[in-house]
Write an enzyme that holds these catalytic residues in place. Structure first.
Site, PDB file in Angstrom:
ATOM      1  CB  SER A 170      -0.888  -0.019   1.244  1.00  0.00           C
ATOM      2  OG  SER A 170      -1.665   1.145   1.277  1.00  0.00           O
ATOM      3  CG  HIS A 201      -3.364  -1.303  -2.815  1.00  0.00           C
ATOM      4  ND1 HIS A 201      -4.375  -2.077  -3.342  1.00  0.00           N
ATOM      5  CD2 HIS A 201      -3.967  -0.435  -1.961  1.00  0.00           C
ATOM      6  CE1 HIS A 201      -5.534  -1.699  -2.827  1.00  0.00           C
ATOM      7  NE2 HIS A 201      -5.323  -0.698  -1.982  1.00  0.00           N
ATOM      8  CG  ASP A 249      -5.306   2.857  -0.720  1.00  0.00           C
ATOM      9  OD1 ASP A 249      -6.177   2.074  -1.128  1.00  0.00           O
ATOM     10  OD2 ASP A 249      -4.409   2.523   0.081  1.00  0.00           O
ATOM     11  CG  MET A 289      -8.754   7.446  -0.240  1.00  0.00           C
ATOM     12  SD  MET A 289      -8.462   7.388   1.517  1.00  0.00           S
ATOM     13  CE  MET A 289      -7.605   5.806   1.673  1.00  0.00           C
ATOM     14  CG  HIS A 328      -8.746   0.511  -3.339  1.00  0.00           C
ATOM     15  ND1 HIS A 328      -8.563   0.315  -1.994  1.00  0.00           N
ATOM     16  CD2 HIS A 328     -10.085   0.437  -3.561  1.00  0.00           C
ATOM     17  CE1 HIS A 328      -9.745   0.128  -1.419  1.00  0.00           C
ATOM     18  NE2 HIS A 328     -10.683   0.208  -2.343  1.00  0.00           N
ATOM     19  CG  MET A 377     -11.497   3.564  -1.726  1.00  0.00           C
ATOM     20  SD  MET A 377     -10.287   3.506  -0.406  1.00  0.00           S
ATOM     21  CE  MET A 377      -8.784   3.670  -1.346  1.00  0.00           C
ATOM     22  CG  MET A 383     -12.776  -2.535   1.039  1.00  0.00           C
ATOM     23  SD  MET A 383     -11.046  -2.148   0.712  1.00  0.00           S
ATOM     24  CE  MET A 383     -10.506  -1.441   2.256  1.00  0.00           C
ATOM     25  CG  ASP A 395      -6.984  -2.478   1.011  1.00  0.00           C
ATOM     26  OD1 ASP A 395      -6.071  -2.293   1.842  1.00  0.00           O
ATOM     27  OD2 ASP A 395      -7.397  -1.581   0.241  1.00  0.00           O
TER      28      ASP A 395
HETATM   29  C1  DX5 Z   1      -7.253   1.480   2.480  1.00  0.00           C
HETATM   30  C2  DX5 Z   1      -5.774   1.187   2.579  1.00  0.00           C
HETATM   31  C3  DX5 Z   1      -5.480   0.681   3.962  1.00  0.00           C
HETATM   32  C4  DX5 Z   1      -4.048   0.516   4.337  1.00  0.00           C
HETATM   33  C5  DX5 Z   1      -3.624  -0.891   4.461  1.00  0.00           C
HETATM   34  O1  DX5 Z   1      -7.795   1.221   1.282  1.00  0.00           O
HETATM   35  O2  DX5 Z   1      -5.298   0.374   1.545  1.00  0.00           O
HETATM   36  O3  DX5 Z   1      -6.213  -0.460   4.180  1.00  0.00           O
HETATM   37  O4  DX5 Z   1      -3.165   1.228   3.597  1.00  0.00           O
HETATM   38  O5  DX5 Z   1      -2.643  -1.029   5.415  1.00  0.00           O
HETATM   39  P1  DX5 Z   1      -2.825  -1.337   6.976  1.00  0.00           P
HETATM   40  O6  DX5 Z   1      -4.267  -1.617   7.251  1.00  0.00           O
HETATM   41  O7  DX5 Z   1      -1.943  -2.525   7.213  1.00  0.00           O
HETATM   42  O8  DX5 Z   1      -2.335  -0.126   7.673  1.00  0.00           O
HETATM   43 ZN    ZN Z   2      -6.717   0.138  -0.715  1.00  0.00          ZN
END
Ligand code: DX5
Ligand code: ZN
Length: 222
Positions: A8, A33, A35, A37, A66, A68, A137, A176
């Site tokens: 991530s 990955h 994210d 948002m 991803h 969102m 998720m 995730d």
């Molecule tokens: C949300 C992100 C989180 C995060 C994953 O979509 O992808 O879920 O970065 O890492 P953790 O939960 O291990 O901090």
């Molecule tokens: Zn994610």
């Protein structure tokens, strides 16, 4: 199904991005990955379009986007999506899920449907023929460092059964959220095979990236 790691990128050290990418390449990381948002579909802002373009130029590791965001169908063109990339869109984010999944495939990418912890799996039943995978998720999206929502483990098992029962044996299940070494083993047993690695695993302070990746790969071998 081959297990894959998708770190991530919101958890990566932005000041050392170049070195981190080199490390990922050396350690055979399968996806990045990212994210995205929009502050509306989820209560946060993270990485954006320029960041994706920079990564696309800097490495050959496929992107795992991803999304969102509300109405992803209006925003696909903003991203450097290509052959071999994964693009996940949330079932909760659009009234035109089938259309956006087809648009992802038209760009040569793999179309995944993402599903929040509270959304029942039946919501994706009618698009199974349009997807290459499901992103389950295991926390509510928006923030790193959250705790696993326990009932999502059962949902992974159900998703695997649902895919297999519909002739989608090749469809992958990505997980995730709080994919710790311990949780990853349970997720793997339940049927997941792409693991989003964040603060719970490869970005922990007490392990080097190489050690974290090795530990995670060992944890998910069934
Ligand atoms: C949300 C992100 C989180 C995060 C994953 O979509 O992808 O879920 O970065 O890492 P953790 O939960 O291990 O901090
Ligand atoms: Zn994610």
């Amino acid at each position: 199904m081959i297990n894959k790691i998708s770190p991530s990128m919101m958890c990566a050290d932005a000041l050392n991005l170049g070195a981190t990418l080199k490390d990922f390449e050396k350690n055979g990381i399968e996806y990045l990955h990212i994210d995205i948002m929009d502050g509306s579909f989820v209560p946060n802002f993270t990485l954006g379009t320029d960041y994706c373009k920079i990564l696309k130029k800097a490495t050959n590791i496929p992107l795992d986007l991803h999304l969102m965001v509300d109405r992803p169908e209006e925003r696909l063109d903003w991203f450097p999506i290509g052959e071999g990339d994964i693009v996940s869109v949330h079932v909760e984010s659009t009234k035109h899920l089938q259309k956006v999944l087809r648009a992802i495939k038209d760009r040569g990418a793999k179309a995944y449907v993402a599903i929040n912890p509270a959304t029942p799996l039946c919501m994706i039943e009618e698009v199974l023929c349009d997807i290459d995978g499901v992103l389950v998720m295991t926390v509510n999206p928006g923030f790193a460092g959250q705790k696993l929502i326990p009932q999502t483990l059962e949902k992974i098992t159900k998703a695997r059964k649902m895919l297999d029962a519909n002739g989608k044996n090749d469809a992958e299940i990505e997980v995730d959220g709080n994919v710790s070494f311990e949780n990853a083993a349970k997720m793997s047993k339940a049927g997941a095979n792409i693991f989003v690695a964040g603060t719970s695993s490869v970005f922990t302070k007490d392990l080097t990236l190489k050690e974290g990746v090795k530990k995670l790969r060992t944890a998910v071998e069934i």
